[in-house]
Design an enzyme around this catalytic site. Structure first.
Site, PDB file in Angstrom:
ATOM      1  N   GLY A 172      -5.136  68.429  41.244  1.00 43.64           N
ATOM      2  CA  GLY A 172      -4.890  66.993  41.181  1.00 43.64           C
ATOM      3  C   GLY A 172      -6.183  66.243  40.934  1.00 43.64           C
ATOM      4  O   GLY A 172      -7.131  66.764  40.348  1.00 43.64           O
ATOM      5  N   GLY A 173      -6.214  65.025  41.429  1.00 41.34           N
ATOM      6  CA  GLY A 173      -7.396  64.183  41.220  1.00 41.34           C
ATOM      7  C   GLY A 173      -8.649  64.771  41.828  1.00 41.34           C
ATOM      8  O   GLY A 173      -9.773  64.394  41.453  1.00 41.34           O
ATOM      9  N   GLY A 407     -27.961  66.556   8.718  1.00 40.85           N
ATOM     10  CA  GLY A 407     -27.922  65.897  10.032  1.00 40.85           C
ATOM     11  C   GLY A 407     -28.259  66.878  11.139  1.00 40.85           C
ATOM     12  O   GLY A 407     -28.788  66.502  12.189  1.00 40.85           O
ATOM     13  N   ALA A 408     -27.941  68.148  10.895  1.00 38.97           N
ATOM     14  CA  ALA A 408     -28.238  69.157  11.909  1.00 38.97           C
ATOM     15  C   ALA A 408     -29.756  69.336  12.037  1.00 38.97           C
ATOM     16  O   ALA A 408     -30.275  69.561  13.132  1.00 38.97           O
ATOM     17  CB  ALA A 408     -27.556  70.461  11.552  1.00 38.97           C
TER      18      ALA A 408
HETATM   19  C1  HXC Z   1      -1.509  68.486  53.462  1.00 38.43           C
HETATM   20  C2  HXC Z   1      -1.593  70.667  52.826  1.00 38.43           C
HETATM   21  C3  HXC Z   1      -1.905  70.289  51.512  1.00 38.43           C
HETATM   22  C4  HXC Z   1      -2.014  68.907  51.225  1.00 38.43           C
HETATM   23  C5  HXC Z   1      -1.819  72.411  51.598  1.00 38.43           C
HETATM   24  N1  HXC Z   1      -1.541  71.983  52.828  1.00 38.43           N
HETATM   25  N2  HXC Z   1      -2.041  71.398  50.768  1.00 38.43           N
HETATM   26  N3  HXC Z   1      -1.381  69.756  53.790  1.00 38.43           N
HETATM   27  N4  HXC Z   1      -1.810  68.041  52.233  1.00 38.43           N
HETATM   28  N5  HXC Z   1      -2.312  68.465  50.017  1.00 38.43           N
HETATM   29  C6  HXC Z   1      -1.258  72.785  54.000  1.00 38.43           C
HETATM   30  C7  HXC Z   1       0.076  73.506  53.876  1.00 38.43           C
HETATM   31  O1  HXC Z   1       1.116  72.657  54.252  1.00 38.43           O
HETATM   32  C8  HXC Z   1      -0.145  74.644  54.841  1.00 38.43           C
HETATM   33  O2  HXC Z   1       0.035  74.177  56.149  1.00 38.43           O
HETATM   34  C9  HXC Z   1      -1.587  74.969  54.691  1.00 38.43           C
HETATM   35  O3  HXC Z   1      -2.214  73.829  54.098  1.00 38.43           O
HETATM   36  C10 HXC Z   1      -1.848  76.152  53.788  1.00 38.43           C
HETATM   37  O4  HXC Z   1      -1.143  75.948  52.577  1.00 38.43           O
HETATM   38  P1  HXC Z   1      -0.205  77.042  51.932  1.00 38.43           P
HETATM   39  O5  HXC Z   1       0.691  76.339  50.988  1.00 38.43           O
HETATM   40  O6  HXC Z   1       0.429  77.886  52.981  1.00 38.43           O
HETATM   41  O7  HXC Z   1      -1.276  77.936  51.168  1.00 38.43           O
HETATM   42  P2  HXC Z   1      -1.128  78.691  49.795  1.00 38.43           P
HETATM   43  O8  HXC Z   1       0.176  79.409  49.739  1.00 38.43           O
HETATM   44  O9  HXC Z   1      -2.371  79.459  49.622  1.00 38.43           O
HETATM   45  O10 HXC Z   1      -1.056  77.544  48.695  1.00 38.43           O
HETATM   46  C11 HXC Z   1      -2.171  76.704  48.513  1.00 38.43           C
HETATM   47  C12 HXC Z   1      -1.804  75.531  47.575  1.00 38.43           C
HETATM   48  C13 HXC Z   1      -0.531  74.842  48.114  1.00 38.43           C
HETATM   49  C14 HXC Z   1      -1.543  76.105  46.159  1.00 38.43           C
HETATM   50  C15 HXC Z   1      -2.992  74.615  47.508  1.00 38.43           C
HETATM   51  O11 HXC Z   1      -0.710  74.556  49.504  1.00 38.43           O
HETATM   52  C16 HXC Z   1      -0.225  73.569  47.425  1.00 38.43           C
HETATM   53  O12 HXC Z   1       0.347  73.588  46.319  1.00 38.43           O
HETATM   54  N6  HXC Z   1      -0.590  72.442  48.047  1.00 38.43           N
HETATM   55  C17 HXC Z   1      -0.301  71.149  47.503  1.00 38.43           C
HETATM   56  C18 HXC Z   1      -1.212  70.878  46.371  1.00 38.43           C
HETATM   57  C19 HXC Z   1      -1.039  69.488  45.874  1.00 38.43           C
HETATM   58  O13 HXC Z   1      -0.077  69.182  45.151  1.00 38.43           O
HETATM   59  N7  HXC Z   1      -1.930  68.592  46.353  1.00 38.43           N
HETATM   60  C20 HXC Z   1      -1.882  67.213  46.021  1.00 38.43           C
HETATM   61  C21 HXC Z   1      -2.588  67.098  44.679  1.00 38.43           C
HETATM   62  S1  HXC Z   1      -2.681  65.469  44.195  1.00 38.43           S
HETATM   63  P3  HXC Z   1       0.894  74.982  57.237  1.00 38.43           P
HETATM   64  O14 HXC Z   1       0.616  74.268  58.504  1.00 38.43           O
HETATM   65  O15 HXC Z   1       2.300  74.883  56.781  1.00 38.43           O
HETATM   66  O16 HXC Z   1       0.367  76.379  57.177  1.00 38.43           O
HETATM   67  C22 HXC Z   1      -4.153  65.003  44.753  1.00 38.43           C
HETATM   68  C23 HXC Z   1      -4.421  63.592  44.486  1.00 38.43           C
HETATM   69  C24 HXC Z   1      -5.881  63.308  44.654  1.00 38.43           C
HETATM   70  O17 HXC Z   1      -4.890  65.694  45.320  1.00 38.43           O
HETATM   71  C25 HXC Z   1      -6.191  62.074  43.952  1.00 38.43           C
HETATM   72  C26 HXC Z   1      -7.636  61.795  44.009  1.00 38.43           C
HETATM   73  C27 HXC Z   1      -7.992  60.807  42.977  1.00 38.43           C
END
Ligand code: HXC
Length: 517
Positions: A172-173, A407-408
């Site tokens: 993501g971001g 130019g290069a």
């Molecule tokens: C809160 C999160 C989290 C998140 C993971 N966890 N990502 N909690 N916010 N973004 C938590 C899970 O719920 C889990 O908690 C623990 O972390 C471990 O994650 P798992 O899923 O069990 O691990 P894994 O199977 O290795 O998968 C990792 C992962 C997946 C691929 C990163 O967790 C995932 O897809 N997370 C979401 C990614 C995402 O979409 N993020 C938002 C992106 S947008 P528990 O307690 O259940 O074990 C973004 C916007 C930013 O970031 C903008 C900035 C400008």
């Protein structure tokens, strides 16, 4: 009332809890994925016992979605400073064992403070990314935190070196913090970076792709050019980061460390003539030339897998760091294209930010022709090299090896653009274009009207090469300062670098320029 002993024991217990992040089970799971924990990573990065943690006891303030029951000291990141070869470096290493390393308000605050300390103290900053991105439960607080980190990255850009080490997901971001930093490091099977993952892509576009194919180390080091360095293991990655830091100053007001390795400054370089083919159309690997003249084993290539028609990287000459920007005849005959322009321009700007003299090695027929290049914006992208070289105030030395056309030529070796010293091998050809193309244009009538047009064409090409393309013409105008024997390339380059090492140049006062992006 508790006794002092009890207070100390309680402190020790609390500290021990803080040190295991999300707990033993999560650490096991992290190891099962082939990944180290944040603290283990810092042990491999820093000199033994040198790490000082900052804000160890910070916890989240979030209460929504049961978050008040999921409080972990450190809030999913380890920040502080450690030493690499005795020089201080700040770090923010995300801890995946705590809520997947997700970034909430307080994690962001910790990271931001470490960045700010790096900036205030003039020390490099390293981010270790291993996170599920914005902590969903903390909503806008997470987004605000990212915004703060991106701004700090931007303010620190050009002031202290910033590295991003991707050792897990970076989605993501969240990818934009690494993208603003100077260098991105990735490890096979461990690192992933993408704006939207495979599931979202499948829903939106119907494309099916694995995490690794989409955003793994190879994808970003070879295809997108987002990342600069690819490694097989985390340990290799950390060892390399330590080595790379040894080439760089701590900040933009310092000079890079001087690390002589005993290689004699006047060591002859006969291997260069062996590398350079007699036939001007034959390719060769410019890295063989670099390795021949640079301090032994000092060359480290940046962006090795991407836009291979230019080679950029750091080396040392007489112990002093230089940035090399070289054409690579082995790939596309070294013609400059969009990707090569982006790669070179960004590297040049890094060198200029951090007082690293630039040595360009020219052997280039020009910019790559083609509709895809034109419509992809080669004009805009190619301009980046011209802009970056023209505004760089560090010492700039050009060595013309063979072709330097159009130019290069201006990009690689023109004094008009600001190269301080231009030297050339006797083998070089400097012209607006290659002899064949030139003969076809300026002798078109002579060739057409000749009894034997093919023979006339060959004669005119030879005439053009003899009269126009040799380096003595440019040297006669002072646009080439010296023509050197390739056997003494090392000595000549070291003398040239010394000659301009005290260079001081100020650009006209301005807020900032507007490089074509
Ligand atoms: C809160 C999160 C989290 C998140 C993971 N966890 N990502 N909690 N916010 N973004 C938590 C899970 O719920 C889990 O908690 C623990 O972390 C471990 O994650 P798992 O899923 O069990 O691990 P894994 O199977 O290795 O998968 C990792 C992962 C997946 C691929 C990163 O967790 C995932 O897809 N997370 C979401 C990614 C995402 O979409 N993020 C938002 C992106 S947008 P528990 O307690 O259940 O074990 C973004 C916007 C930013 O970031 C903008 C900035 C400008």
């Amino acid at each position: 009332m508790s006794s002092n002993r009890e207070l100390i024991d309680r402190f020790k217990e609390k500290r021990a809890t803080a040190m295991v992040g999300g707990g033993e089970k999560r650490i096991e799971a992290q190891h099962e994925k082939g990944k180290l924990t944040a603290r283990e990573r810092l042990q491999t990065l820093f000199d033994e016992g040198s790490f000082v943690e900052h804000q160890t006891y910070v916890t989240s303030r979030s209460t929504d979605f049961g978050m008040d029951t999921k409080r972990f000291m450190g809030d999913g990141v380890v920040t502080g400073a450690g030493k690499v070869d005795g020089r201080q470096v700040f770090v923010g290493a995300q801890d995946f064992t705590v809520l997947g390393g997700s970034l909430g308000e307080m994690q962001a605050e910790r990271i931001a403070q470490a960045q700010e300390l790096a900036l205030k103290t003039g020390c490099p900053y390293i981010a270790v990314n291993d996170s599920g991105g914005a902590r969903i439960q903390e909503g806008v607080l997470s987004l605000h935190g990212y915004g703060k980190i991106f701004r700090n990255n931007t303010l620190a850009s050009g002031v202290v070196p910033q590295f991003s080490v991707i050792l897990g997901p970076c989605a993501g971001g969240a990818v934009y913090s690494p993208a603003i930093t100077d260098f991105i490091f990735m490890v096979d099977q461990v690192s992933n970076m993408y704006i939207t993952g495979p599931d979202v892509i499948k829903t939106v576009t119907g494309e099916e792709i694995s995490h690794a194919e989409l955003g793994g180390a190879a994808a970003h080091c070879r295809k997108s050019g987002v990342a600069h360095f690819q490694f097989a293991t985390e340990a290799d990655c950390m060892a390399f980061i330590r080595r790379l830091l040894s080439y760089l100053p701590a900040n933009n007001r310092e000079q890079p460390p001087v690390v002589p390795n005993g290689d004699p400054v006047d060591r002859p370089t006969p291997g260069i003539m062996t590398t350079l083919p007699d036939d001007e159309k034959q390719p060769y690997d410019v890295r063989d030339i670099i390795n021949e003249f640079a301090d032994t084993d000092s060359f480290i290539e940046v962006h090795e897998g991407y836009a291979k028609n230019v080679v950029v990287g750091f080396a040392r000459m007489a112990g002093r760091t230089i940035g090399i920007f070289a054409n690579q005849p082995k790939v596309f005959a070294a013609a400059l294209n969009i990707d090569a322009s982006d790669k070179a321009a960004r590297f040049i700007r890094f060198c200029d930010s951090f007082n690293i003299p630039i040595v360009s090695l020219a052997d280039v027929p020009g910019f790559l022709p083609g509709v895809a290049q034109e419509h992809g914006g080669i004009i805009r992208h190619g301009a980046k090299i011209l802009y970056a070289i023209a505004e760089a105030t560090v010492p700039k030395i050009a060595l013309i090896i063979r072709k330097a056309y159009g130019g290069a030529f201006i990009s690689m070796a023109s004094k008009a653009l600001g190269y301080d010293r231009v030297i050339s091998f006797p083998t070089s050809q400097i012209a607006v274009m290659g002899a064949e193309g030139a003969a076809n244009i300026i002798f078109r009538k002579d060739i057409k009207e000749a009894d034997d047009p093919a023979a006339k064409r060959t004669e005119k090409i030879d005439e053009f090469k003899e009269t126009v393309m040799n380096p003595f013409i440019a040297a006669g105008y002072g646009y080439v300062d010296d023509i050197i024997d390739p056997e003494y390339t090392r000595a000549e380059l070291i003398r040239s670098l010394e000659m301009v090492s005290r260079k001081r140049e100020e650009l006209p006062a301005k807020k900032h320029g507007n490089i074509p992006l």
